[in-house]
Design an enzyme around this catalytic site. Structure first.
Site, PDB file in Angstrom:
ATOM      1  N   ALA A 100       0.871  -1.175   0.000  1.00 37.61           N
ATOM      2  CA  ALA A 100       0.000   0.000   0.000  1.00 37.61           C
ATOM      3  C   ALA A 100       0.904   1.220   0.000  1.00 37.61           C
ATOM      4  O   ALA A 100       2.061   1.160   0.435  1.00 37.61           O
ATOM      5  CB  ALA A 100      -0.913   0.005   1.217  1.00 37.61           C
ATOM      6  N   SER A 101       0.387   2.339  -0.496  1.00 36.35           N
ATOM      7  CA  SER A 101       1.242   3.507  -0.714  1.00 36.35           C
ATOM      8  C   SER A 101       1.607   4.253   0.559  1.00 36.35           C
ATOM      9  O   SER A 101       2.702   4.794   0.676  1.00 36.35           O
ATOM     10  CB  SER A 101       0.565   4.469  -1.699  1.00 36.35           C
ATOM     11  OG  SER A 101       0.406   3.851  -2.963  1.00 36.35           O
ATOM     12  N   THR A 102       0.709   4.307   1.522  1.00 34.95           N
ATOM     13  CA  THR A 102       0.962   5.089   2.734  1.00 34.95           C
ATOM     14  C   THR A 102       0.650   4.273   3.978  1.00 34.95           C
ATOM     15  O   THR A 102      -0.021   3.244   3.921  1.00 34.95           O
ATOM     16  CB  THR A 102       0.092   6.364   2.752  1.00 34.95           C
ATOM     17  OG1 THR A 102      -1.292   5.991   2.909  1.00 34.95           O
ATOM     18  CG2 THR A 102       0.256   7.171   1.469  1.00 34.95           C
ATOM     19  N   GLN A 147      -2.967   3.453   4.750  1.00 34.68           N
ATOM     20  CA  GLN A 147      -3.635   2.399   3.987  1.00 34.68           C
ATOM     21  C   GLN A 147      -3.238   1.038   4.527  1.00 34.68           C
ATOM     22  O   GLN A 147      -2.142   0.853   5.057  1.00 34.68           O
ATOM     23  CB  GLN A 147      -3.268   2.513   2.503  1.00 34.68           C
ATOM     24  CG  GLN A 147      -3.750   3.807   1.861  1.00 34.68           C
ATOM     25  CD  GLN A 147      -3.254   3.973   0.439  1.00 34.68           C
ATOM     26  OE1 GLN A 147      -2.190   3.493   0.084  1.00 34.68           O
ATOM     27  NE2 GLN A 147      -4.027   4.657  -0.380  1.00 34.68           N
TER      28      GLN A 147
END
Length: 204
Positions: free
Chosen positions: A11-13, A16
């Site tokens: 996940a990007s961050t 998330q």
């Protein structure tokens, strides 16, 4: 012969849930009667090539091992040059990429004759390139819309200004924790050594 299957979740961050698709991968593995030998989970941007867990997976994998992902965009939102680097690295290790959203890749789990395997490898490679390009376009389109939103917010006096790049700070910290030198981190991220030093001091 197919050996081990490694699942990659991204996940990007931090906000998330990188493990969101874990149940889907487990269900897929159950349907195909395969066992997932290891999980590699991280919160990193798919547009960045320097992802410690992905690199660790590739280093560990042996020829014919499977890299299992939910969607191709979990593996890459890279630009063309970086995708070529990652793709070549995966191919050089003889790793088979299987994605739930790429049905042609599912056949790579099964052992077949040499001709069928080579044909499926070639087809899967073309489809991976196409989906990687689509994932990159989606990423750049989203970034463009964000930029347009910032311009509008500035015009309305609602823009708060640039915030600290916490994702990059976390990436630098992880690479340093992995034993990399300032020079290595600079080459992988393109961040100035003075910034690397400042970030590492900031995070102890």
């Amino acid at each position: 012969m197919t050996n081990r299957v490694y699942a990659y979740l991204r996940a990007s961050t931090k906000e998330q849930d990188a493990e969101r698709a874990k149940d889907e991968l487990l269900s897929f593995a159950s349907d195909k009667r395969i066992t997932i030998a290891g999980w590699f989970i991280e919160n990193e941007s798919g547009a960045c090539l320097t992802r410690p867990e992905l690199i660790r997976l590739i280093d560990l994998a042996q020829p014919n091992d499977v890299l299992l992902v939910e969607q191709v965009d979990r593996l890459s939102r890279l630009n063309g040059e970086d995708w070529d680097k990652l793709s070549c690295l995966i191919k050089s290790k003889g790793i088979r990429v299987v994605a739930l959203d790429l049905p042609t890749s599912h056949m790579l789990i099964q052992n077949g004759d040499e001709f069928t395997t080579r044909m499926m490898d070639a087809l899967n490679g073309m489809m991976l390139d196409m989906l990687a390009a689509i994932a990159r376009k989606d990423y750049t389109d989203r970034r463009r819309r964000q930029s347009q939103g910032i311009v509008k917010a500035k015009a309305e006096g609602k823009f708060r200004g640039r915030q600290a790049d916490t994702d990059m700070h976390e990436r630098i910290r992880k690479l340093r924790d992995a034993g990399m030198s300032y020079s290595d981190i600079h080459q992988l991220t393109g961040v100035a050594r003075t910034t690397i030093s400042r970030v590492i001091k900031l995070h102890g």
